[in-house]
Scaffold this motif. Structure first.
Motif, PDB file in Angstrom:
ATOM      1  N   HIS A 186       7.470  -4.125  -8.227  1.00 35.24           N
ATOM      2  CA  HIS A 186       8.593  -3.766  -9.468  1.00 35.24           C
ATOM      3  C   HIS A 186       9.597  -5.104  -9.299  1.00 35.24           C
ATOM      4  O   HIS A 186      10.783  -4.878  -9.406  1.00 35.24           O
ATOM      5  CB  HIS A 186       9.108  -2.556  -9.424  1.00 35.24           C
ATOM      6  N   HIS A 199      -4.834   0.362  -9.769  1.00 32.37           N
ATOM      7  CA  HIS A 199      -3.375   0.774 -10.073  1.00 32.37           C
ATOM      8  C   HIS A 199      -3.187   2.522 -10.228  1.00 32.37           C
ATOM      9  O   HIS A 199      -2.416   2.859  -9.435  1.00 32.37           O
ATOM     10  CB  HIS A 199      -2.693  -0.057 -11.106  1.00 32.37           C
ATOM     11  N   HIS A 227       3.011  -1.608 -15.716  1.00 27.83           N
ATOM     12  CA  HIS A 227       4.320  -2.528 -15.974  1.00 27.83           C
ATOM     13  C   HIS A 227       4.144  -3.864 -16.348  1.00 27.83           C
ATOM     14  O   HIS A 227       4.939  -4.495 -16.931  1.00 27.83           O
ATOM     15  CB  HIS A 227       5.366  -2.200 -14.694  1.00 27.83           C
ATOM     16  N   ASP A 233       1.731  -3.246 -10.752  1.00 26.13           N
ATOM     17  CA  ASP A 233       3.163  -3.104 -10.946  1.00 26.13           C
ATOM     18  C   ASP A 233       3.956  -4.028  -9.899  1.00 26.13           C
ATOM     19  O   ASP A 233       4.795  -3.669  -9.282  1.00 26.13           O
ATOM     20  CB  ASP A 233       3.844  -1.618 -10.673  1.00 26.13           C
ATOM     21  N   HIS A 267       1.137   3.364  -8.376  1.00 24.71           N
ATOM     22  CA  HIS A 267       1.499   3.889  -9.759  1.00 24.71           C
ATOM     23  C   HIS A 267       2.204   5.244  -9.478  1.00 24.71           C
ATOM     24  O   HIS A 267       3.075   5.683 -10.357  1.00 24.71           O
ATOM     25  CB  HIS A 267       0.133   4.242 -10.752  1.00 24.71           C
ATOM     26  N   ASP A 297       3.382  -1.447  -6.456  1.00 22.22           N
ATOM     27  CA  ASP A 297       4.780  -1.026  -7.150  1.00 22.22           C
ATOM     28  C   ASP A 297       5.935  -1.830  -6.758  1.00 22.22           C
ATOM     29  O   ASP A 297       6.734  -1.151  -6.335  1.00 22.22           O
ATOM     30  CB  ASP A 297       4.796   0.435  -7.239  1.00 22.22           C
ATOM     31  N   HIS A 345       4.509   6.740  -7.687  1.00 23.46           N
ATOM     32  CA  HIS A 345       5.416   6.534  -6.644  1.00 23.46           C
ATOM     33  C   HIS A 345       5.938   7.659  -5.787  1.00 23.46           C
ATOM     34  O   HIS A 345       6.376   7.376  -4.851  1.00 23.46           O
ATOM     35  CB  HIS A 345       6.879   6.127  -7.414  1.00 23.46           C
TER      36      HIS A 345
HETATM   37 FE   FE2 Z   1       4.877   1.706 -10.622  1.00 24.64          FE
END
Ligand code: FE2
Ligand code: FE2
Length: 239
Positions: free
Chosen positions: A16, A163, A75, A44, A203, A14, A205
């Protein structure tokens, strides 16, 4: 190369990465290269699945001198450019796994994104409207792809990279209303048919760091935001 006795794995999910972000992962990747033998990224990687975001990430990954293993997250699919995002990552040398296995220093890494569907007896079943059945079929399909990848592995030590979460324990901390959207027990059922050293996922968070599959395989939620024993955004596992 002779197999190492233990492989130090830094695992994080993650990231991002955004197209307009000033924050860089460069320093962190440099730190990880000193702390670990391999970096695993559990999806992600980008915020909106834009090729530009993947390019920014691969620029930062130049600071990473150890092999990188990754899976995509939801994502990374958002802009319907997952293929291009994957190519950018692969060209940068990332071992991007999507139903495959790879071996690094005697440890097998098996990767698949996974999917939603819920956990245990309350998993969504294949019943009713075609849309529900399609969703369950996707969840089953990811578990089958994981199984096929597991069969490719020839090493004693195996790390599964996902994920989505394979168990409920590591999503605890998230609002209960969204638990079924955070993963699927079908992944754990597959994992438990094999001998697995560790499972890492992201995933969730706001989930919890550590858990186990019903069969006893250790599971770690390594989403960057989850608090870890290292006190850093990444976990360190010795496999
Ligand atoms: Fe995420
Ligand atoms: Fe995600």
């Amino acid at each position: 190369m002779a197999d190492r006795e233990t492989l130090k794995i830094a695992a994080m999910g993650d990231l991002h990465v955004k197209g307009d972000q000033n924050a860089s992962f460069r320093e962190l990747f440099g730190e990880i290269s000193h702390a670990a033998d391999v970096l695993v990224i559990t999806g992600d990687l980008t915020d909106l699945g834009k090729p530009r975001e993947a390019e920014i990430l691969t620029e930062d990954l130049r600071a990473c001198s150890v092999p990188v293993v990754a899976v995509l997250g939801n994502h990374d699919y958002e802009s319907a450019a997952a293929e291009e995002v994957s190519q950018i990552l692969r060209h940068a040398g990332v071992h991007l796994l999507d139903g495959q296995a790879t071996e690094i220093d005697g440890v097998g890494f098996v990767g698949v994104k996974g999917f939603i569907g819920g956990f245990g007896r309350r998993m969504l079943g294949s019943f009713g409207e075609p849309a529900i059945k399609a969703m369950v079929a996707e969840s089953v399909n990811e578990a089958i792809r994981l199984e096929n990848a597991m069969r490719q592995v020839r090493t004693e030590r195996v790390v599964v990279v996902l994920h989505y979460a394979p168990i409920l324990e590591t999503v605890a901390g998230e609002p209960p209303e969204i638990f079924p959207f955070l993963g699927s027990s079908r992944l754990a059922e597959t994992i438990d048919r094999f001998r697995v050293s560790a499972v890492v996922h992201g995933h969730a968070h706001r989930g919890a760091y550590e858990g186990r599959t019903p069969g006893g395989a250790p599971v770690y939620n390594v989403a960057a935001h989850v608090e870890k024993p290292t006190g850093r955004p990444y976990a360190l596992l010795e496999i």
